[in-house]
Design an enzyme around this catalytic site. Structure first.
Site, PDB file in Angstrom:
ATOM      1  N   ALA A   1       0.817  -1.227   0.000  1.00 52.98           N
ATOM      2  CA  ALA A   1       0.000   0.000   0.000  1.00 52.98           C
ATOM      3  C   ALA A   1       0.845   1.270   0.000  1.00 52.98           C
ATOM      4  O   ALA A   1       0.311   2.359   0.151  1.00 52.98           O
ATOM      5  CB  ALA A   1      -0.938  -0.009   1.199  1.00 52.98           C
TER       6      ALA A   1
ATOM      7  N   PHE B   1      -1.517   1.001  -6.957  1.00 45.38           N
ATOM      8  CA  PHE B   1      -2.887   0.520  -6.731  1.00 45.38           C
ATOM      9  C   PHE B   1      -3.205   0.424  -5.242  1.00 45.38           C
ATOM     10  O   PHE B   1      -4.316   0.732  -4.811  1.00 45.38           O
ATOM     11  CB  PHE B   1      -3.111  -0.877  -7.334  1.00 45.38           C
TER      12      PHE B   1
ATOM     13  N   ARG C   1       8.329  -0.028   2.924  1.00 44.35           N
ATOM     14  CA  ARG C   1       8.874   1.321   3.158  1.00 44.35           C
ATOM     15  C   ARG C   1       8.144   2.025   4.311  1.00 44.35           C
ATOM     16  O   ARG C   1       7.043   2.549   4.151  1.00 44.35           O
ATOM     17  CB  ARG C   1       8.803   2.129   1.864  1.00 44.35           C
TER      18      ARG C   1
ATOM     19  N   ASN D   1      -1.986  -7.406  -3.018  1.00 45.21           N
ATOM     20  CA  ASN D   1      -1.577  -6.544  -4.134  1.00 45.21           C
ATOM     21  C   ASN D   1      -0.063  -6.455  -4.266  1.00 45.21           C
ATOM     22  O   ASN D   1       0.447  -6.201  -5.359  1.00 45.21           O
ATOM     23  CB  ASN D   1      -2.192  -5.155  -3.869  1.00 45.21           C
TER      24      ASN D   1
ATOM     25  N   SER E   1      -2.772 -10.038 -13.598  1.00 45.84           N
ATOM     26  CA  SER E   1      -2.337  -9.114 -14.655  1.00 45.84           C
ATOM     27  C   SER E   1      -2.766  -9.674 -16.000  1.00 45.84           C
ATOM     28  O   SER E   1      -2.916 -10.897 -16.155  1.00 45.84           O
ATOM     29  CB  SER E   1      -0.810  -8.997 -14.638  1.00 45.84           C
TER      30      SER E   1
ATOM     31  N   TYR F   1       7.535 -13.122 -14.986  1.00 40.99           N
ATOM     32  CA  TYR F   1       6.481 -12.254 -14.430  1.00 40.99           C
ATOM     33  C   TYR F   1       5.111 -12.765 -14.857  1.00 40.99           C
ATOM     34  O   TYR F   1       4.213 -12.956 -14.013  1.00 40.99           O
ATOM     35  CB  TYR F   1       6.682 -10.804 -14.883  1.00 40.99           C
TER      36      TYR F   1
ATOM     37  N   LYS G   1       1.842 -14.371 -12.619  1.00 34.17           N
ATOM     38  CA  LYS G   1       0.467 -13.861 -12.658  1.00 34.17           C
ATOM     39  C   LYS G   1      -0.506 -14.932 -13.160  1.00 34.17           C
ATOM     40  O   LYS G   1      -1.690 -14.927 -12.798  1.00 34.17           O
ATOM     41  CB  LYS G   1       0.399 -12.587 -13.503  1.00 34.17           C
TER      42      LYS G   1
ATOM     43  N   PRO H   1      -5.212  -6.067 -14.321  1.00 33.90           N
ATOM     44  CA  PRO H   1      -5.052  -4.825 -15.090  1.00 33.90           C
ATOM     45  C   PRO H   1      -4.058  -4.981 -16.237  1.00 33.90           C
ATOM     46  O   PRO H   1      -3.158  -5.815 -16.204  1.00 33.90           O
ATOM     47  CB  PRO H   1      -4.502  -3.827 -14.057  1.00 33.90           C
TER      48      PRO H   1
ATOM     49  N   THR I   1       2.092   3.575 -12.568  1.00 30.25           N
ATOM     50  CA  THR I   1       2.363   3.581 -11.123  1.00 30.25           C
ATOM     51  C   THR I   1       3.892   3.588 -11.002  1.00 30.25           C
ATOM     52  O   THR I   1       4.565   4.001 -11.943  1.00 30.25           O
ATOM     53  CB  THR I   1       1.786   2.311 -10.461  1.00 30.25           C
TER      54      THR I   1
HETATM   55  P1  NDP Z   1       3.910  -0.135  -7.564  1.00 35.00           P
HETATM   56  O1  NDP Z   1       5.345  -0.449  -7.799  1.00 35.00           O
HETATM   57  O2  NDP Z   1       3.459   1.274  -7.660  1.00 35.00           O
HETATM   58  O3  NDP Z   1       3.437  -0.745  -6.156  1.00 35.00           O
HETATM   59  C1  NDP Z   1       3.854  -2.014  -5.753  1.00 35.00           C
HETATM   60  C2  NDP Z   1       3.617  -2.169  -4.267  1.00 35.00           C
HETATM   61  O4  NDP Z   1       4.013  -3.497  -3.905  1.00 35.00           O
HETATM   62  C3  NDP Z   1       4.417  -1.197  -3.442  1.00 35.00           C
HETATM   63  O5  NDP Z   1       3.603  -0.673  -2.417  1.00 35.00           O
HETATM   64  C4  NDP Z   1       5.527  -2.046  -2.850  1.00 35.00           C
HETATM   65  O6  NDP Z   1       5.815  -1.598  -1.522  1.00 35.00           O
HETATM   66  C5  NDP Z   1       4.842  -3.403  -2.782  1.00 35.00           C
HETATM   67  N1  NDP Z   1       5.797  -4.500  -2.706  1.00 35.00           N
HETATM   68  C6  NDP Z   1       6.662  -4.948  -3.636  1.00 35.00           C
HETATM   69  N2  NDP Z   1       7.404  -5.940  -3.124  1.00 35.00           N
HETATM   70  C7  NDP Z   1       6.987  -6.112  -1.842  1.00 35.00           C
HETATM   71  C8  NDP Z   1       7.378  -6.963  -0.794  1.00 35.00           C
HETATM   72  N3  NDP Z   1       8.354  -7.878  -0.920  1.00 35.00           N
HETATM   73  N4  NDP Z   1       6.736  -6.866   0.391  1.00 35.00           N
HETATM   74  C9  NDP Z   1       5.757  -5.950   0.571  1.00 35.00           C
HETATM   75  N5  NDP Z   1       5.358  -5.107  -0.384  1.00 35.00           N
HETATM   76  C10 NDP Z   1       5.972  -5.198  -1.581  1.00 35.00           C
HETATM   77  O7  NDP Z   1       3.120  -1.046  -8.629  1.00 35.00           O
HETATM   78  P2  NDP Z   1       1.543  -1.270  -8.887  1.00 35.00           P
HETATM   79  O8  NDP Z   1       0.697  -0.552  -7.928  1.00 35.00           O
HETATM   80  O9  NDP Z   1       1.327  -1.062 -10.327  1.00 35.00           O
HETATM   81  O10 NDP Z   1       1.484  -2.850  -8.629  1.00 35.00           O
HETATM   82  C11 NDP Z   1       0.618  -3.463  -7.699  1.00 35.00           C
HETATM   83  C12 NDP Z   1       0.302  -4.860  -8.192  1.00 35.00           C
HETATM   84  O11 NDP Z   1      -0.383  -4.780  -9.443  1.00 35.00           O
HETATM   85  C13 NDP Z   1       1.513  -5.747  -8.429  1.00 35.00           C
HETATM   86  O12 NDP Z   1       1.201  -7.055  -7.996  1.00 35.00           O
HETATM   87  C14 NDP Z   1       1.700  -5.711  -9.958  1.00 35.00           C
HETATM   88  O13 NDP Z   1       2.318  -6.862 -10.442  1.00 35.00           O
HETATM   89  C15 NDP Z   1       0.255  -5.613 -10.392  1.00 35.00           C
HETATM   90  N6  NDP Z   1       0.016  -5.079 -11.727  1.00 35.00           N
HETATM   91  C16 NDP Z   1       0.520  -3.866 -12.125  1.00 35.00           C
HETATM   92  C17 NDP Z   1       0.227  -3.369 -13.397  1.00 35.00           C
HETATM   93  C18 NDP Z   1       0.783  -2.087 -13.907  1.00 35.00           C
HETATM   94  O14 NDP Z   1       0.873  -1.914 -15.141  1.00 35.00           O
HETATM   95  N7  NDP Z   1       1.135  -1.139 -13.068  1.00 35.00           N
HETATM   96  C19 NDP Z   1      -0.670  -4.099 -14.289  1.00 35.00           C
HETATM   97  C20 NDP Z   1      -1.117  -5.375 -13.777  1.00 35.00           C
HETATM   98  C21 NDP Z   1      -0.807  -5.804 -12.542  1.00 35.00           C
HETATM   99  P3  NDP Z   1       7.272  -1.522  -0.864  1.00 35.00           P
HETATM  100  O15 NDP Z   1       8.254  -1.338  -1.966  1.00 35.00           O
HETATM  101  O16 NDP Z   1       7.183  -0.354   0.077  1.00 35.00           O
HETATM  102  O17 NDP Z   1       7.408  -2.819  -0.129  1.00 35.00           O
HETATM  103  C1  8X3 Z   2       1.653  -5.381 -15.627  1.00 34.36           C
HETATM  104  C2  8X3 Z   2       1.158  -5.249 -17.015  1.00 34.36           C
HETATM  105  O1  8X3 Z   2       1.744  -5.606 -19.453  1.00 34.36           O
HETATM  106  O2  8X3 Z   2       3.455  -4.602 -18.042  1.00 34.36           O
HETATM  107  O3  8X3 Z   2       1.232  -6.554 -15.054  1.00 34.36           O
HETATM  108  O4  8X3 Z   2       2.938  -6.939 -17.844  1.00 34.36           O
HETATM  109  S1  8X3 Z   2       2.388  -5.619 -18.118  1.00 34.36           S
END
Ligand code: NDP
Ligand code: 8X3
Length: 254
Positions: free
Chosen positions: A14, A18, A39, A87, A140, A153, A157, A183, A188
């Site tokens: 969080a 997302f 973080r 997430n 995804s 990756y 998913k 998505p 992001t």
């Molecule tokens: P961001 O990088 O903006 O957010 C990712 C979040 O995941 C951060 O809050 C990060 O927090 C957290 N995270 C990563 N690794 C860890 C860990 N080991 N422990 C705890 N938290 C973790 O990306 P999105 O919001 O885009 O991604 C969220 C989800 O959506 C992911 O699962 C991603 O694969 C998926 N997704 C994203 C898409 C896109 O195009 N953006 C499309 C489809 C799916 P912190 O680093 O503080 O731990």
């Molecule tokens: C994130 C979307 O297309 O970059 O899951 O893999 S994509």
């Protein structure tokens, strides 16, 4: 629709994207939220912004013990979690499989698969026992549509997609819902992470088009989570209008 004031929503990852957007969306409607991520300073700022109905806990999603300890030790006001948004996740690299870093593959498996399983396994018993709850998993489009460099990756998913469906089979009769949110291109910190902090590379996929935003995906999560309890959305695949499919690729060189 469900009254959001009756929801206690736990969100992994969080601190950005997302997850942060979903926390804000649920808080705005009167829900309580538990936000987690690695973080600490980001979590503290989010807690400060969201106020009393927010509880923040630093947690690495790969930490199996820590995940179960969090589920068992939440403050009383937040203990009856009835929505879990698993997430936390990431993509690392876009190299072809024969050049990719195995460490990156391992980190994606550890976070996107194993971490997600820990979250599900830690919070499902409470929800099943109370016969009320909803697990939303971040899949995804990469699960369904292969692309060069998507290798591990996309594999992680695809796991999320099948895991979600199998959970539904197991949870029949408990009243617990499971939804896989898939998505497409969304702006992001995802790309920044994928490209190791290289801001120019990270910006390139979004340049000149309108991608999904964190808020767009948060809206999708919020909608699925507030539908009446007898409705289960199995899977939502959501893309920006500016994204679609290409033709098959061929090589004449073998
Ligand atoms: P961001 O990088 O903006 O957010 C990712 C979040 O995941 C951060 O809050 C990060 O927090 C957290 N995270 C990563 N690794 C860890 C860990 N080991 N422990 C705890 N938290 C973790 O990306 P999105 O919001 O885009 O991604 C969220 C989800 O959506 C992911 O699962 C991603 O694969 C998926 N997704 C994203 C898409 C896109 O195009 N953006 C499309 C489809 C799916 P912190 O680093 O503080 O731990
Ligand atoms: C994130 C979307 O297309 O970059 O899951 O893999 S994509």
């Amino acid at each position: 629709m469900l009254d959001p004031k009756g929801l206690t929503v736990l969100i992994t990852g969080a601190t950005s994207g997302f997850g942060a957007a979903a926390a804000r969306r649920f808080i705005r409607e009167g829900a309580k939220v538990v936000v987690t991520g690695r973080r600490a300073e980001r979590l503290a700022a989010l807690k400060e912004e969201l106020g009393e109905r927010c509880h923040a806990a630093v947690l690495d999603a790969r930490d199996r013990k820590g995940t179960f300890a969090l589920a068992a030790g939440l403050p009383a006001a937040f203990a009856r979690v009835n929505v879990v948004v698993a997430n936390a996740g990431l993509a690392l690299g876009l190299e072809p499989a024969h050049k990719a870093r195995l460490e990156d593959w391992e980190e994606m498996v550890d976070t996107n698969i194993k971490g997600l399983m820990y979250t599900a396994r830690a919070f499902l018993p409470g929800m099943a026992e109370r016969k009320e709850g909803h697990l939303l998993l971040l899949g995804s489009v990469a699960a369904d549509f292969p692309y060069p460099g998507g290798n591990a990756y996309g594999g992680t998913k695809a796991f999320v997609g099948q895991f979600a469906l199998n959970l539904r089979a197991d949870l029949l009769g408990t009243g617990v819902r499971v939804t896989n949110i898939e998505p497409g291109l969304a702006e992001t910190e995802f790309s920044l992470v994928r490209f190791g902090g290289d801001a120019a590379k990270a910006a390139a996929p979004y340049k000149g088009l309108k991608p999904l935003s964190g808020d767009d995906v948060a809206e999708t999560i919020y909608w699925a989570a507030t539908l009446p309890r007898h409705i289960n959305i199995n899977r939502i695949q959501v893309m920006p209008v500016t994204q679609a499919f290409g033709p098959f690729a061929f090589s004449r060189e073998g």
